[in-house]
Motif scaffolding. Structure first.
Motif, PDB file in Angstrom:
ATOM      1  N   ALA A   1       1.091  -0.934   0.123  1.00 13.03           N
ATOM      2  CA  ALA A   1       0.074   0.280  -0.129  1.00 13.03           C
ATOM      3  C   ALA A   1       1.136   1.120   0.500  1.00 13.03           C
ATOM      4  O   ALA A   1       1.045   2.577  -1.136  1.00 13.03           O
ATOM      5  N   PHE A   2       1.770   1.160   0.448  1.00 12.87           N
ATOM      6  CA  PHE A   2       2.700   2.603   0.891  1.00 12.87           C
ATOM      7  C   PHE A   2       3.639   2.724  -0.572  1.00 12.87           C
ATOM      8  O   PHE A   2       3.422   3.635  -1.243  1.00 12.87           O
ATOM      9  N   ALA A   3       3.844   1.107  -1.007  1.00 11.33           N
ATOM     10  CA  ALA A   3       5.020   1.285  -1.904  1.00 11.33           C
ATOM     11  C   ALA A   3       3.634   2.295  -3.264  1.00 11.33           C
ATOM     12  O   ALA A   3       4.601   2.777  -3.994  1.00 11.33           O
ATOM     13  N   LEU A   4       2.615   2.199  -3.533  1.00 13.08           N
ATOM     14  CA  LEU A   4       2.191   2.330  -4.639  1.00 13.08           C
ATOM     15  C   LEU A   4       1.738   3.729  -4.295  1.00 13.08           C
ATOM     16  O   LEU A   4       0.737   4.693  -5.414  1.00 13.08           O
ATOM     17  N   SER A   5       1.438   4.687  -2.788  1.00 11.77           N
ATOM     18  CA  SER A   5       1.090   5.524  -2.785  1.00 11.77           C
ATOM     19  C   SER A   5       1.916   6.792  -2.107  1.00 11.77           C
ATOM     20  O   SER A   5       1.667   7.593  -2.807  1.00 11.77           O
ATOM     21  N   GLN A   6       3.482   6.508  -1.965  1.00 11.02           N
ATOM     22  CA  GLN A   6       3.908   6.817  -1.633  1.00 11.02           C
ATOM     23  C   GLN A   6       4.635   8.122  -2.522  1.00 11.02           C
ATOM     24  O   GLN A   6       4.260   8.969  -2.265  1.00 11.02           O
ATOM     25  N   LYS A   7       4.423   8.433  -3.219  1.00 17.14           N
ATOM     26  CA  LYS A   7       4.352   9.279  -4.564  1.00 17.14           C
ATOM     27  C   LYS A   7       3.736  10.540  -4.924  1.00 17.14           C
ATOM     28  O   LYS A   7       3.064  11.581  -5.545  1.00 17.14           O
ATOM     29  N   VAL A   8       2.546  10.311  -4.308  1.00 20.32           N
ATOM     30  CA  VAL A   8       1.089  10.312  -4.065  1.00 20.32           C
ATOM     31  C   VAL A   8       1.527  12.360  -3.855  1.00 20.32           C
ATOM     32  O   VAL A   8       1.545  12.342  -2.996  1.00 20.32           O
ATOM     33  N   GLU A   9       0.499  12.839  -4.745  1.00 20.86           N
ATOM     34  CA  GLU A   9       0.749  14.817  -3.757  1.00 20.86           C
ATOM     35  C   GLU A   9      -0.285  15.071  -3.111  1.00 20.86           C
ATOM     36  O   GLU A   9      -1.558  14.318  -3.603  1.00 20.86           O
ATOM     37  N   LEU A  10      -0.297  15.048  -2.045  1.00 18.30           N
ATOM     38  CA  LEU A  10      -1.233  15.713  -1.015  1.00 18.30           C
ATOM     39  C   LEU A  10      -1.929  17.114  -1.084  1.00 18.30           C
ATOM     40  O   LEU A  10      -0.937  17.647  -1.332  1.00 18.30           O
TER      41      LEU A  10
ATOM     42  N   GLN B   1      -7.260   0.844  -6.716  1.00 21.71           N
ATOM     43  CA  GLN B   1      -7.014   0.876  -8.047  1.00 21.71           C
ATOM     44  C   GLN B   1      -6.440  -0.925  -8.537  1.00 21.71           C
ATOM     45  O   GLN B   1      -6.606  -1.519  -9.495  1.00 21.71           O
ATOM     46  N   ALA B   2      -5.483  -0.420  -7.965  1.00 26.35           N
ATOM     47  CA  ALA B   2      -4.649  -1.909  -8.425  1.00 26.35           C
ATOM     48  C   ALA B   2      -5.466  -3.001  -7.906  1.00 26.35           C
ATOM     49  O   ALA B   2      -4.862  -4.325  -8.835  1.00 26.35           O
ATOM     50  N   ILE B   3      -5.739  -3.141  -6.888  1.00 26.09           N
ATOM     51  CA  ILE B   3      -6.983  -4.449  -6.674  1.00 26.09           C
ATOM     52  C   ILE B   3      -8.244  -4.972  -7.452  1.00 26.09           C
ATOM     53  O   ILE B   3      -7.697  -5.851  -7.957  1.00 26.09           O
ATOM     54  N   LEU B   4      -8.292  -3.798  -8.143  1.00 26.55           N
ATOM     55  CA  LEU B   4      -9.853  -3.982  -8.758  1.00 26.55           C
ATOM     56  C   LEU B   4      -9.497  -4.295 -10.436  1.00 26.55           C
ATOM     57  O   LEU B   4      -9.910  -4.951 -10.739  1.00 26.55           O
ATOM     58  N   LYS B   5      -8.168  -3.891 -10.787  1.00 17.93           N
ATOM     59  CA  LYS B   5      -7.946  -3.820 -12.273  1.00 17.93           C
ATOM     60  C   LYS B   5      -7.311  -5.408 -12.268  1.00 17.93           C
ATOM     61  O   LYS B   5      -6.257  -5.195 -13.787  1.00 17.93           O
ATOM     62  N   ASN B   6      -5.940  -5.550 -11.358  1.00 22.98           N
ATOM     63  CA  ASN B   6      -5.368  -6.763 -11.193  1.00 22.98           C
ATOM     64  C   ASN B   6      -5.712  -8.229 -10.321  1.00 22.98           C
ATOM     65  O   ASN B   6      -5.063  -8.356 -10.004  1.00 22.98           O
ATOM     66  N   TRP B   7      -7.027  -8.494 -10.498  1.00 22.72           N
ATOM     67  CA  TRP B   7      -7.282  -9.121  -9.213  1.00 22.72           C
ATOM     68  C   TRP B   7      -7.185 -10.411  -9.133  1.00 22.72           C
ATOM     69  O   TRP B   7      -6.871 -11.222  -8.251  1.00 22.72           O
ATOM     70  N   SER B   8      -6.892 -10.724 -10.191  1.00 25.26           N
ATOM     71  CA  SER B   8      -6.411 -12.168 -10.222  1.00 25.26           C
ATOM     72  C   SER B   8      -4.967 -12.446  -9.717  1.00 25.26           C
ATOM     73  O   SER B   8      -4.685 -13.600  -9.140  1.00 25.26           O
ATOM     74  N   ALA B   9      -3.839 -11.621  -9.539  1.00 26.80           N
ATOM     75  CA  ALA B   9      -2.818 -11.281  -9.218  1.00 26.80           C
ATOM     76  C   ALA B   9      -2.956 -11.145  -7.622  1.00 26.80           C
ATOM     77  O   ALA B   9      -2.346 -11.386  -6.934  1.00 26.80           O
TER      78      ALA B   9
ATOM     79  N   GLY C   1      -3.585 -13.344  -1.794  1.00 26.93           N
ATOM     80  CA  GLY C   1      -2.723 -12.448  -1.379  1.00 26.93           C
ATOM     81  C   GLY C   1      -2.063 -11.282  -2.046  1.00 26.93           C
ATOM     82  O   GLY C   1      -2.962 -10.896  -3.341  1.00 26.93           O
ATOM     83  N   VAL C   2      -1.338 -11.352  -0.738  1.00 30.16           N
ATOM     84  CA  VAL C   2      -0.679  -9.276  -1.736  1.00 30.16           C
ATOM     85  C   VAL C   2       0.355 -10.329  -2.845  1.00 30.16           C
ATOM     86  O   VAL C   2       1.466 -10.988  -2.172  1.00 30.16           O
ATOM     87  N   PRO C   3       1.149  -9.194  -4.209  1.00 28.84           N
ATOM     88  CA  PRO C   3       1.281 -10.092  -4.656  1.00 28.84           C
ATOM     89  C   PRO C   3       2.489  -9.897  -5.045  1.00 28.84           C
ATOM     90  O   PRO C   3       3.185  -8.238  -4.153  1.00 28.84           O
ATOM     91  N   GLU C   4       3.960 -10.778  -5.028  1.00 21.89           N
ATOM     92  CA  GLU C   4       5.284  -9.878  -4.833  1.00 21.89           C
ATOM     93  C   GLU C   4       6.029  -9.187  -5.718  1.00 21.89           C
ATOM     94  O   GLU C   4       6.139  -8.308  -4.916  1.00 21.89           O
TER      95      GLU C   4
END
Length: 224
Positions: free
Chosen positions: A65-74, A208-216, A220-223
């Motif tokens: 979750a952190f890796a996916l969001s860490q560069k988001v502009e707040l 969005q990552a979960i919704l767009k790539n549910w197979s992965a 569980g959490v993909p590598e």
């Protein structure tokens, strides 16, 4: 952090499950009137008899979750930007960013330097010095316990729970500002609107990552 900072939690710590004396009646070497239940002093870790005092979230999910969001502009408001600049040190006076640190639950909305320092100590005590206190709220440990019971019945998977919190006000005043005003005038800090917006901005990449790539994500959490 600062106003608007968004933090993914590893530990959920319950602040209310303690013994308490009025601080005026506590021994002089106690920083507050709080001590762990069935302990002899404020720096002793209590037995976790209630089973809801501390929960550890899935570290792989938190890291993803952190890796996916860490560069988001707040976002910030005019008021929150001005308020953070009163603090003479970082990260309090810096723009908000996405980070990783832990959250403290309790029914009492506390404020002020001494109680916030107690929150830091308490978080470390209950997590064996692994946890880092940075946000507060009133419901996460209760919510987790309810979901845990559902998980035991096979209704949900507790390993799929992620917790993100965004700061809407500072827990302690800047130098020279009143401890009382920091609580009573919390809304002057202008943090509620940007904090709410930043929860969305920070949480959405994971959703969005979960919704767009549910197979992965299905098992569980993909590598990758």
């Amino acid at each position: 952090g600062t106003i608007g900072t968004a933090a993914w939690a590893h530990y959920l710590v319950e602040f209310g499950t303690q013994w308490e004396l009025d601080s005026r009646d506590a021994p002089k070497d106690w920083p507050t009137g709080y001590i762990g239940i069935n302990t002899k002093g404020p720096n002793e870790k209590p037995p976790l008899d209630y089973k809801t005092e501390v929960f550890e979230l899935n570290p792989k999910l938190q890291a993803k979750a952190f890796a996916l969001s860490q560069k988001v502009e707040l976002s910030e408001s005019k008021e929150s930007t001005a308020w953070r600049k009163h603090y003479p040190y970082a990260p309090a006076n810096q723009p908000p960013q996405v980070t990783r640190c832990d959250t403290l639950a309790g029914n009492t909305w506390f404020s002020g330097t001494r109680l916030s320092e107690r929150a830091e100590v308490w978080t470390k005590l209950l997590t064996d010095n692994k946890g880092v206190y940075c946000t507060t709220q009133q419901e996460d440990n209760s919510t987790y316990e309810a979901l845990l019971r559902a998980s035991r019945e096979g209704l949900v998977d507790i390993n799929r729970l992620a917790v993100v919190r965004a700061g809407s006000d500072f827990d302690r005043p800047y130098p020279g500002y009143s401890e009382v005003d920091n609580l009573l005038k919390y809304a002057d800090q202008g943090g509620f609107v940007p904090a709410l917006e930043n929860l969305y901005r920070t949480g959405n990449p994971l959703v969005q990552a979960i919704l767009k790539n549910w197979s992965a994500w299905e098992k569980g959490v993909p590598e990758a």
